[in-house]
Design a protein around this motif. Structure first.
Motif, PDB file in Angstrom:
ATOM      1  N   MET A 278       0.812  -1.210   0.000  1.00  0.00           N
ATOM      2  CA  MET A 278       0.000   0.000   0.000  1.00  0.00           C
ATOM      3  C   MET A 278       0.849   1.264   0.000  1.00  0.00           C
ATOM      4  O   MET A 278       0.395   2.330  -0.397  1.00  0.00           O
ATOM      5  N   GLU A 279       2.107   1.158   0.426  1.00  0.00           N
ATOM      6  CA  GLU A 279       3.001   2.324   0.431  1.00  0.00           C
ATOM      7  C   GLU A 279       3.689   2.539  -0.912  1.00  0.00           C
ATOM      8  O   GLU A 279       4.381   3.547  -1.113  1.00  0.00           O
ATOM      9  N   ALA A 280       3.505   1.586  -1.844  1.00  0.00           N
ATOM     10  CA  ALA A 280       4.226   1.632  -3.131  1.00  0.00           C
ATOM     11  C   ALA A 280       3.544   2.586  -4.113  1.00  0.00           C
ATOM     12  O   ALA A 280       2.985   2.183  -5.130  1.00  0.00           O
ATOM     13  N   ILE A 281       3.587   3.861  -3.776  1.00  0.00           N
ATOM     14  CA  ILE A 281       3.013   4.905  -4.628  1.00  0.00           C
ATOM     15  C   ILE A 281       3.963   6.096  -4.607  1.00  0.00           C
ATOM     16  O   ILE A 281       4.461   6.480  -3.548  1.00  0.00           O
ATOM     17  N   ASP A 282       4.253   6.648  -5.765  1.00  0.00           N
ATOM     18  CA  ASP A 282       5.150   7.807  -5.853  1.00  0.00           C
ATOM     19  C   ASP A 282       4.518   8.887  -6.714  1.00  0.00           C
ATOM     20  O   ASP A 282       3.843   8.584  -7.710  1.00  0.00           O
ATOM     21  N   VAL A 283       4.755  10.138  -6.340  1.00  0.00           N
ATOM     22  CA  VAL A 283       4.414  11.252  -7.227  1.00  0.00           C
ATOM     23  C   VAL A 283       5.308  11.130  -8.453  1.00  0.00           C
ATOM     24  O   VAL A 283       6.471  10.739  -8.344  1.00  0.00           O
ATOM     25  N   PHE A 284       4.766  11.420  -9.635  1.00  0.00           N
ATOM     26  CA  PHE A 284       5.547  11.269 -10.868  1.00  0.00           C
ATOM     27  C   PHE A 284       6.322  12.553 -11.167  1.00  0.00           C
ATOM     28  O   PHE A 284       5.731  13.619 -11.351  1.00  0.00           O
ATOM     29  N   TYR A 285       7.643  12.421 -11.170  1.00  0.00           N
ATOM     30  CA  TYR A 285       8.526  13.533 -11.535  1.00  0.00           C
ATOM     31  C   TYR A 285       9.150  13.208 -12.896  1.00  0.00           C
ATOM     32  O   TYR A 285      10.007  12.323 -12.983  1.00  0.00           O
ATOM     33  N   PRO A 286       8.747  13.903 -13.980  1.00  0.00           N
ATOM     34  CA  PRO A 286       9.300  13.603 -15.312  1.00  0.00           C
ATOM     35  C   PRO A 286      10.827  13.638 -15.365  1.00  0.00           C
ATOM     36  O   PRO A 286      11.451  12.763 -15.971  1.00  0.00           O
ATOM     37  N   SER A 287      11.442  14.632 -14.712  1.00  0.00           N
ATOM     38  CA  SER A 287      12.900  14.756 -14.752  1.00  0.00           C
ATOM     39  C   SER A 287      13.578  13.569 -14.066  1.00  0.00           C
ATOM     40  O   SER A 287      14.565  13.033 -14.579  1.00  0.00           O
ATOM     41  N   ARG A 288      13.057  13.156 -12.922  1.00  0.00           N
ATOM     42  CA  ARG A 288      13.641  12.024 -12.200  1.00  0.00           C
ATOM     43  C   ARG A 288      13.464  10.723 -12.988  1.00  0.00           C
ATOM     44  O   ARG A 288      14.359   9.880 -13.009  1.00  0.00           O
ATOM     45  N   MET A 289      12.299  10.581 -13.642  1.00  0.00           N
ATOM     46  CA  MET A 289      12.083   9.372 -14.437  1.00  0.00           C
ATOM     47  C   MET A 289      13.018   9.330 -15.635  1.00  0.00           C
ATOM     48  O   MET A 289      13.536   8.272 -15.996  1.00  0.00           O
ATOM     49  N   ALA A 290      13.265  10.487 -16.248  1.00  0.00           N
ATOM     50  CA  ALA A 290      14.212  10.542 -17.367  1.00  0.00           C
ATOM     51  C   ALA A 290      15.603  10.128 -16.905  1.00  0.00           C
ATOM     52  O   ALA A 290      16.312   9.390 -17.603  1.00  0.00           O
ATOM     53  N   ASP A 291      16.004  10.582 -15.718  1.00  0.00           N
ATOM     54  CA  ASP A 291      17.290  10.178 -15.146  1.00  0.00           C
ATOM     55  C   ASP A 291      17.377   8.663 -15.005  1.00  0.00           C
ATOM     56  O   ASP A 291      18.393   8.044 -15.347  1.00  0.00           O
ATOM     57  N   ARG A 292      16.299   8.064 -14.512  1.00  0.00           N
ATOM     58  CA  ARG A 292      16.301   6.614 -14.287  1.00  0.00           C
ATOM     59  C   ARG A 292      16.347   5.844 -15.594  1.00  0.00           C
ATOM     60  O   ARG A 292      17.038   4.839 -15.713  1.00  0.00           O
ATOM     61  N   ILE A 293      15.601   6.324 -16.585  1.00  0.00           N
ATOM     62  CA  ILE A 293      15.587   5.664 -17.898  1.00  0.00           C
ATOM     63  C   ILE A 293      16.984   5.681 -18.511  1.00  0.00           C
ATOM     64  O   ILE A 293      17.404   4.725 -19.160  1.00  0.00           O
ATOM     65  N   LEU A 294      17.725   6.761 -18.258  1.00  0.00           N
ATOM     66  CA  LEU A 294      19.071   6.890 -18.821  1.00  0.00           C
ATOM     67  C   LEU A 294      20.151   6.326 -17.895  1.00  0.00           C
ATOM     68  O   LEU A 294      21.341   6.553 -18.098  1.00  0.00           O
ATOM     69  N   GLY A 295      19.714   5.590 -16.860  1.00  0.00           N
ATOM     70  CA  GLY A 295      20.663   4.916 -15.973  1.00  0.00           C
ATOM     71  C   GLY A 295      21.391   5.843 -15.034  1.00  0.00           C
ATOM     72  O   GLY A 295      22.461   5.508 -14.515  1.00  0.00           O
ATOM     73  N   MET A 296      20.824   7.035 -14.793  1.00  0.00           N
ATOM     74  CA  MET A 296      21.490   8.021 -13.944  1.00  0.00           C
ATOM     75  C   MET A 296      20.981   7.997 -12.502  1.00  0.00           C
ATOM     76  O   MET A 296      21.374   8.823 -11.677  1.00  0.00           O
ATOM     77  N   GLY A 297      20.092   7.058 -12.210  1.00  0.00           N
ATOM     78  CA  GLY A 297      19.588   6.927 -10.851  1.00  0.00           C
ATOM     79  C   GLY A 297      18.598   8.016 -10.484  1.00  0.00           C
ATOM     80  O   GLY A 297      18.179   8.831 -11.320  1.00  0.00           O
ATOM     81  N   ASP A 298      18.210   8.033  -9.208  1.00  0.00           N
ATOM     82  CA  ASP A 298      17.263   9.035  -8.705  1.00  0.00           C
ATOM     83  C   ASP A 298      17.555   9.243  -7.221  1.00  0.00           C
ATOM     84  O   ASP A 298      16.812   8.796  -6.352  1.00  0.00           O
ATOM     85  N   VAL A 299      18.655   9.924  -6.969  1.00  0.00           N
ATOM     86  CA  VAL A 299      19.114  10.097  -5.592  1.00  0.00           C
ATOM     87  C   VAL A 299      18.126  10.919  -4.766  1.00  0.00           C
ATOM     88  O   VAL A 299      17.919  10.652  -3.588  1.00  0.00           O
ATOM     89  N   VAL A 300      17.497  11.916  -5.389  1.00  0.00           N
ATOM     90  CA  VAL A 300      16.566  12.783  -4.654  1.00  0.00           C
ATOM     91  C   VAL A 300      15.416  11.972  -4.068  1.00  0.00           C
ATOM     92  O   VAL A 300      15.072  12.100  -2.887  1.00  0.00           O
TER      93      VAL A 300
END
Length: 446
Positions: A278-300
């Motif tokens: 039930m806790e597995a919900i995140d606000v969608f951040y386009p910039s952070r998702m782009a980082d993840r898609i490009l293998g740059m992680g999402d430290v924030v």
């Protein structure tokens, strides 16, 4: 999350490695592979073509800075364009109205009922709201039962009417119930339906008209790719919804829906579902998702999740125990529970820059801690508080009780000893500064 797409984009962008200047030739070669990667991820052909055209226009003629390699510049251009394609800025949920009325729509099997529960839990725990879940699936008794189970799990009331087959009436009565009983958010879970089912589409349109929701959300199973995007367009034509929810992003997601849905329906992705909890919900951040898609992680996002589990008072108690050499396995177990609350392990690893690529062939199970927990639970309270008392005889008993081997018990004890020494060293200036920094960052958001 998007492992296959990330790998292909990484290979495509490596074409520029070693070049001193971006030229039309090497850009064309790179973007040809980028377009192919997007198409393999089930992104619409026109969107993929427009995407690479825009990146090419930005790349051609740009002088590479002395501190920047062409490959790095191209990664930045692709990242910026991916961010824009997925919506640019983060889009929050509209919580106006008294009560706020949220209408959930989507296909059968999209995860709508489960996500209704996740959203209620999010609003209750993160936004200090008092939500009411409403069961408006008049066709499937199992869906109503499922919502009641979810509601009980998160401590949220569920409104349903046995025998009533009028979804409009149920929704209207639920809103009256909410107003009379102090609920400030009403989440209406409707039946899953196909866009081609005219009768069902008319029904949800009637519910929408009758209750005038502050937010109408369309739930999409992200594993269905381009089909989900086409369905979203059909629903949007009827409901003019306010935002999209992407579920099952923890599965074998190709990425097509996340990347292209915004440009097709011109509505933002507001939340994503990243697991079964039930806790597995995140606000969608386009910039952070782009980082993840490009293998740059999402430290924030990783830091934010850690902050949510950080308790200053508990941290102070822990510091005192470490200083007195009283840190035991019960304390270690508590730390494990905090990490588990942050989300599934694969998702967490994907937030660490470079880790997803380095561990791409390593299967990271959600129950990665189960052997450690089993070993600790097989210890007596005295052994947990004083690990030094665990001799060979006790190790054999612990191994047998936990279903593990003596080698695994020895390994855990050795790792625990090393960690305890490291934590003791951290009691110096660096450790205290880290604790103060975490305390200061508590509650901060970008």
């Amino acid at each position: 999350m998007f492992d296959n797409l990330s790998e292909k984009l990484d290979k495509a962008l490596h074409i520029l490695k070693g070049h001193g200047k971006i030229t039309e030739v090497n850009v064309a070669d790179t973007l040809k592979e980028v377009r192919r990667a997007l198409l393999d991820a089930d992104v619409n052909f026109k969107i993929a073509k427009d995407f690479t055209t825009k990146v090419k226009e930005k790349a051609i003629g740009e002088n590479v800075l002395t501190t920047l390699q062409p490959g790095q510049l191209m990664v930045k251009l692709v990242k910026d364009e991916l961010t824009e394609l997925m919506g640019g800025d983060v889009s929050g949920i509209n919580l106006s109205g008294n009560p706020t009325i949220i209408l959930m729509s989507g296909l059968q099997g999209s995860g709508k009922t489960t996500f209704s529960g996740k959203l209620a839990n999010y609003l209750k725990t993160k936004k200090n709201k008092k939500p009411l879940l409403v069961a408006c699936d008049i066709y499937r008794p199992a869906a109503i039962n499922q919502l009641h189970v979810v509601g009980e799990q998160i401590g949220v009331e569920v409104y349903s009417e046995e025998g009533n087959k009028n979804a409009v009436e149920i929704a209207q009565n639920a809103i009256k119930h909410a107003k009379a009983n102090g609920f400030n958010v009403v989440i209406v879970d409707t039946a899953g339906r196909l866009a081609i089912d005219e009768e069902m589409m008319n029904e949800i349109a009637n519910v929408h008209k009758a209750i005038e929701p502050n937010e109408t959300l369309f739930v999409v199973d992200s594993m269905t790719g381009q089909d989900a995007v086409n369905t979203a367009k059909a629903f949007n034509d009827r409901l003019d919804f306010d935002g999209v929810i992407l579920t099952k992003l923890d599965g074998d997601t190709r990425g097509g829906a996340a990347i292209s849905i915004k440009s097709v329906v011109n509505k933002p992705i507001k939340f994503i579902g990243t697991g079964e909890k039930m806790e597995a919900i995140d606000v969608f951040y386009p910039s952070r998702m782009a980082d993840r898609i490009l293998g740059m992680g999402d430290v924030v996002s990783l830091v934010e999740r850690a902050q949510e589990q950080y308790d200053e008072e508990e941290a102070r108690k822990l510091q005192k125990k470490i200083a007195k050499n009283e840190f035991g396995f019960d304390d270690f177990l508590a730390q494990i529970q905090q990490v588990k609350k942050m989300g599934n392990m694969k998702d967490l690893v994907g937030m660490i820059p470079g880790a997803g690529k380095a561990l791409k062939d390593v299967e990271i199970e959600d129950d990665a801690f189960k052997h450690i927990e089993a070993i600790i639970y097989s210890m007596t309270p005295g052994e947990r508080s004083k690990p030094a008392t665990i001799d060979v005889k006790r190790k054999n008993r612990i191994a047998k009780g936990s279903g593990t081997s003596i080698q695994q018990v020895n390994q855990l004890l050795k790792q625990f000893e090393q960690m305890s020494k490291m934590m003791k060293m951290m009691q110096g200036g660096a450790g205290k500064n880290l604790m103060r920094m975490m305390g200061g960052m508590k509650g901060m958001r970008p």
